[in-house]
Design an enzyme around this catalytic site. Structure first.
Site, PDB file in Angstrom:
ATOM      1  N   MET A   1     -11.575  -6.242   5.471  1.00  0.00           N
ATOM      2  CA  MET A   1     -10.701  -5.330   6.218  1.00  0.00           C
ATOM      3  C   MET A   1     -10.322  -5.974   7.548  1.00  0.00           C
ATOM      4  O   MET A   1     -11.189  -6.448   8.284  1.00  0.00           O
ATOM      5  CB  MET A   1     -11.405  -3.991   6.475  1.00  0.00           C
ATOM      6  CG  MET A   1     -11.587  -3.106   5.246  1.00  0.00           C
ATOM      7  SD  MET A   1     -10.061  -2.700   4.374  1.00  0.00           S
ATOM      8  CE  MET A   1      -9.126  -1.828   5.649  1.00  0.00           C
TER       9      MET A   1
ATOM     10  N   SER B   1       0.849  -1.197   0.000  1.00  0.00           N
ATOM     11  CA  SER B   1       0.000   0.000   0.000  1.00  0.00           C
ATOM     12  C   SER B   1       0.880   1.242   0.000  1.00  0.00           C
ATOM     13  O   SER B   1       1.731   1.402   0.884  1.00  0.00           O
ATOM     14  CB  SER B   1      -0.886   0.000   1.241  1.00  0.00           C
ATOM     15  OG  SER B   1      -1.388   1.303   1.450  1.00  0.00           O
TER      16      SER B   1
ATOM     17  N   MET C   1     -12.118   4.181  -0.269  1.00  0.00           N
ATOM     18  CA  MET C   1     -12.779   4.393   1.019  1.00  0.00           C
ATOM     19  C   MET C   1     -13.488   5.730   0.927  1.00  0.00           C
ATOM     20  O   MET C   1     -13.094   6.727   1.551  1.00  0.00           O
ATOM     21  CB  MET C   1     -11.732   4.372   2.147  1.00  0.00           C
ATOM     22  CG  MET C   1     -11.260   2.957   2.460  1.00  0.00           C
ATOM     23  SD  MET C   1      -9.697   2.928   3.336  1.00  0.00           S
ATOM     24  CE  MET C   1      -8.590   3.104   1.947  1.00  0.00           C
TER      25      MET C   1
ATOM     26  N   GLY D   1       1.212  -2.232   4.022  1.00  0.00           N
ATOM     27  CA  GLY D   1       1.741  -0.874   3.898  1.00  0.00           C
ATOM     28  C   GLY D   1       3.022  -0.729   4.670  1.00  0.00           C
ATOM     29  O   GLY D   1       4.127  -0.769   4.112  1.00  0.00           O
ATOM     30  N   SER D   2       2.894  -0.593   6.000  1.00  0.00           N
ATOM     31  CA  SER D   2       4.086  -0.363   6.817  1.00  0.00           C
ATOM     32  C   SER D   2       5.072  -1.523   6.756  1.00  0.00           C
ATOM     33  O   SER D   2       6.284  -1.314   6.799  1.00  0.00           O
ATOM     34  CB  SER D   2       3.684  -0.049   8.259  1.00  0.00           C
ATOM     35  OG  SER D   2       2.619  -0.860   8.672  1.00  0.00           O
TER      36      SER D   2
ATOM     37  N   HIS E   1      -1.338  -1.241  -4.164  1.00  0.00           N
ATOM     38  CA  HIS E   1      -2.628  -0.947  -3.534  1.00  0.00           C
ATOM     39  C   HIS E   1      -2.684   0.562  -3.265  1.00  0.00           C
ATOM     40  O   HIS E   1      -1.828   1.111  -2.581  1.00  0.00           O
ATOM     41  CB  HIS E   1      -2.712  -1.735  -2.226  1.00  0.00           C
ATOM     42  CG  HIS E   1      -3.999  -1.619  -1.483  1.00  0.00           C
ATOM     43  ND1 HIS E   1      -5.106  -2.403  -1.759  1.00  0.00           N
ATOM     44  CD2 HIS E   1      -4.358  -0.834  -0.448  1.00  0.00           C
ATOM     45  CE1 HIS E   1      -6.079  -2.091  -0.921  1.00  0.00           C
ATOM     46  NE2 HIS E   1      -5.656  -1.133  -0.106  1.00  0.00           N
TER      47      HIS E   1
ATOM     48  N   MET F   1      -9.119   7.994   0.038  1.00  0.00           N
ATOM     49  CA  MET F   1      -9.956   8.334   1.206  1.00  0.00           C
ATOM     50  C   MET F   1     -10.493   9.751   1.050  1.00  0.00           C
ATOM     51  O   MET F   1      -9.775  10.640   0.573  1.00  0.00           O
ATOM     52  CB  MET F   1      -9.127   8.271   2.492  1.00  0.00           C
ATOM     53  CG  MET F   1      -8.424   6.947   2.707  1.00  0.00           C
ATOM     54  SD  MET F   1      -7.664   6.916   4.341  1.00  0.00           S
ATOM     55  CE  MET F   1      -6.617   5.463   4.198  1.00  0.00           C
TER      56      MET F   1
ATOM     57  N   GLY G   1      -8.912   3.583   7.285  1.00  0.00           N
ATOM     58  CA  GLY G   1      -8.625   5.004   7.508  1.00  0.00           C
ATOM     59  C   GLY G   1      -7.156   5.311   7.719  1.00  0.00           C
ATOM     60  O   GLY G   1      -6.680   6.356   7.305  1.00  0.00           O
TER      61      GLY G   1
ATOM     62  N   HIS H   1      -8.347   0.969  -3.770  1.00  0.00           N
ATOM     63  CA  HIS H   1      -9.255   0.696  -2.648  1.00  0.00           C
ATOM     64  C   HIS H   1      -9.949   2.005  -2.315  1.00  0.00           C
ATOM     65  O   HIS H   1      -9.335   2.913  -1.755  1.00  0.00           O
ATOM     66  CB  HIS H   1      -8.433   0.160  -1.462  1.00  0.00           C
ATOM     67  CG  HIS H   1      -9.231  -0.049  -0.215  1.00  0.00           C
ATOM     68  ND1 HIS H   1      -8.629  -0.200   1.025  1.00  0.00           N
ATOM     69  CD2 HIS H   1     -10.566  -0.151   0.006  1.00  0.00           C
ATOM     70  CE1 HIS H   1      -9.569  -0.374   1.950  1.00  0.00           C
ATOM     71  NE2 HIS H   1     -10.750  -0.332   1.353  1.00  0.00           N
TER      72      HIS H   1
ATOM     73  N   GLY I   1      -2.919   3.678   8.159  1.00  0.00           N
ATOM     74  CA  GLY I   1      -1.943   2.599   8.128  1.00  0.00           C
ATOM     75  C   GLY I   1      -1.380   2.373   9.523  1.00  0.00           C
ATOM     76  O   GLY I   1      -1.615   3.173  10.439  1.00  0.00           O
ATOM     77  N   GLY I   2      -0.645   1.283   9.681  1.00  0.00           N
ATOM     78  CA  GLY I   2       0.085   1.051  10.926  1.00  0.00           C
ATOM     79  C   GLY I   2      -0.748   0.603  12.104  1.00  0.00           C
ATOM     80  O   GLY I   2      -0.275   0.644  13.243  1.00  0.00           O
TER      81      GLY I   2
ATOM     82  N   ASP J   1      -4.828   3.587  -1.722  1.00  0.00           N
ATOM     83  CA  ASP J   1      -5.914   3.895  -0.790  1.00  0.00           C
ATOM     84  C   ASP J   1      -6.467   5.289  -1.051  1.00  0.00           C
ATOM     85  O   ASP J   1      -5.804   6.290  -0.796  1.00  0.00           O
ATOM     86  CB  ASP J   1      -5.393   3.808   0.651  1.00  0.00           C
ATOM     87  CG  ASP J   1      -5.124   2.379   1.077  1.00  0.00           C
ATOM     88  OD1 ASP J   1      -6.046   1.547   0.968  1.00  0.00           O
ATOM     89  OD2 ASP J   1      -3.980   2.082   1.494  1.00  0.00           O
TER      90      ASP J   1
ATOM     91  N   ASP K   1      -6.547  -6.589   4.382  1.00  0.00           N
ATOM     92  CA  ASP K   1      -5.903  -5.274   4.379  1.00  0.00           C
ATOM     93  C   ASP K   1      -5.915  -4.702   5.788  1.00  0.00           C
ATOM     94  O   ASP K   1      -6.984  -4.487   6.365  1.00  0.00           O
ATOM     95  CB  ASP K   1      -6.680  -4.368   3.404  1.00  0.00           C
ATOM     96  CG  ASP K   1      -6.109  -2.961   3.295  1.00  0.00           C
ATOM     97  OD1 ASP K   1      -5.003  -2.714   3.804  1.00  0.00           O
ATOM     98  OD2 ASP K   1      -6.785  -2.112   2.676  1.00  0.00           O
TER      99      ASP K   1
HETATM  100  C1  DX5 Z   1      -6.169   1.327   5.822  1.00  0.00           C
HETATM  101  C2  DX5 Z   1      -5.750   1.064   4.409  1.00  0.00           C
HETATM  102  C3  DX5 Z   1      -4.626   0.121   4.277  1.00  0.00           C
HETATM  103  C4  DX5 Z   1      -3.332   0.560   4.925  1.00  0.00           C
HETATM  104  C5  DX5 Z   1      -2.674  -0.662   5.490  1.00  0.00           C
HETATM  105  O1  DX5 Z   1      -7.403   1.929   5.832  1.00  0.00           O
HETATM  106  O2  DX5 Z   1      -6.839   0.546   3.656  1.00  0.00           O
HETATM  107  O3  DX5 Z   1      -4.403  -0.237   2.918  1.00  0.00           O
HETATM  108  O4  DX5 Z   1      -2.447   1.183   4.066  1.00  0.00           O
HETATM  109  O5  DX5 Z   1      -1.551  -0.275   6.195  1.00  0.00           O
HETATM  110  P1  DX5 Z   1      -0.768  -1.289   7.145  1.00  0.00           P
HETATM  111  O6  DX5 Z   1      -0.333  -2.424   6.298  1.00  0.00           O
HETATM  112  O7  DX5 Z   1       0.350  -0.472   7.669  1.00  0.00           O
HETATM  113  O8  DX5 Z   1      -1.742  -1.718   8.210  1.00  0.00           O
HETATM  114 ZN    ZN Z   2      -6.455  -0.333   1.671  1.00  0.00          ZN
END
Ligand code: DX5
Ligand code: ZN
Length: 230
Positions: free
Chosen positions: A135, A8, A66, A195-196, A31, A35, A140, A64, A142-143, A33, A173
């Site tokens: 999900m 991500s 959101m 992501g992270s 990926h 938002m 919303g 994705h 990451g991390g 995101d 995700d």
């Molecule tokens: C959160 C996003 C994810 C996010 C995941 O709402 O949809 O795609 O980037 O990040 P990690 O892998 O760090 O949880």
């Molecule tokens: Zn996502």
């Protein structure tokens, strides 16, 4: 299906997206995101940026969304020619019509469920989807920490997909890392967003390979167990 890793870019450096995309050329897709600060309490990027990502990405784009009012906006993402567009079930008024529209415009159709949204009301529309995104954190940010309470839903979704005969990928995700990916794979997920865990690693390519190997091992074992049981 062998496991796919979709890093991500939410955890990437937004000022250097082209270089950040080049760092994940070993991934199966990127990926993205999107938002809108309505459906989720955060704001990222929209159509013009996704269009540029699509133009320079070395791997297919998995968007994705959101965002609220998915019925209106998701088709415009498909029109960019990206590989896959995922809308949230909670944000769509007519999910079947929308999934058909995405496919008609040449994208794969994905539908996402927040952690507290049950999969059961949607089982009859599995054949309309190419991907179901479960999900594993509240969308919303990451991390966040992986929510183990989503594992039974992943299992039920996997059983329903096998039973339907449809070819639907199950994406997870949120909170996917070296220490959680095996649990999600064992439950039946086959597409993993990270992501992270990827962008926070010194070598993203190595992180992708490691995640793929863990998912392969755990997923292979549980698929074997399912077919023996079945
Ligand atoms: C959160 C996003 C994810 C996010 C995941 O709402 O949809 O795609 O980037 O990040 P990690 O892998 O760090 O949880
Ligand atoms: Zn996502």
């Amino acid at each position: 299906m062998s496991p796919c890793i979709h890093p991500s870019i939410l955890s990437a450096d937004f000022v250097n997206l082209e270089a950040e995309l080049a760092r994940i050329s070993a991934a199966d897709a990127v990926h993205v995101d999107v938002m809108d600060n309505h459906f989720v309490p955060n704001l990222t990027l929209g159509l013009p940026v996704v269009e540029r990502i699509q133009a320079v990405s070395p791997v297919p784009v998995d968007a994705h969304l959101m965002i609220a009012d998915a019925d209106r906006w998701a088709p415009l993402y498909a029109d960019l020619g990206i590989a896959s567009v995922t809308f949230h079930a909670e944000a769509a008024t007519a999910p079947i019509k929308l999934a058909r529209e995405l496919r008609a415009r040449g994208s794969k159709a994905g539908m996402a469920l927040r952690p507290a949204t049950p999969v059961e009301p949607y089982l009859d529309m599995l054949t309309e989807l190419d991907m179901l995104l479960i999900m594993t954190v509240e969308p919303g940010f990451g991390g966040q920490a992986f929510l183990d309470l989503t594992l039974p839903k992943i299992r039920r979704a996997r059983a329903a997909v096998e039973g339907s005969g449809a070819s639907v990928a199950i994406q997870v995700d949120g909170g996917i890392s070296d220490s959680t990916i095996a649990r999600a794979a064992e439950a039946g997920a086959d597409v993993f967003v990270a992501g992270s865990a990827v962008y926070g690693a010194a070598d993203p390519g190595e992180a992708i390979a490691r995640l793929r190997a863990s998912a392969q091992e755990a997923g292979g074992q549980s698929a074997g167990a399912r077919s023996t049981a079945g």
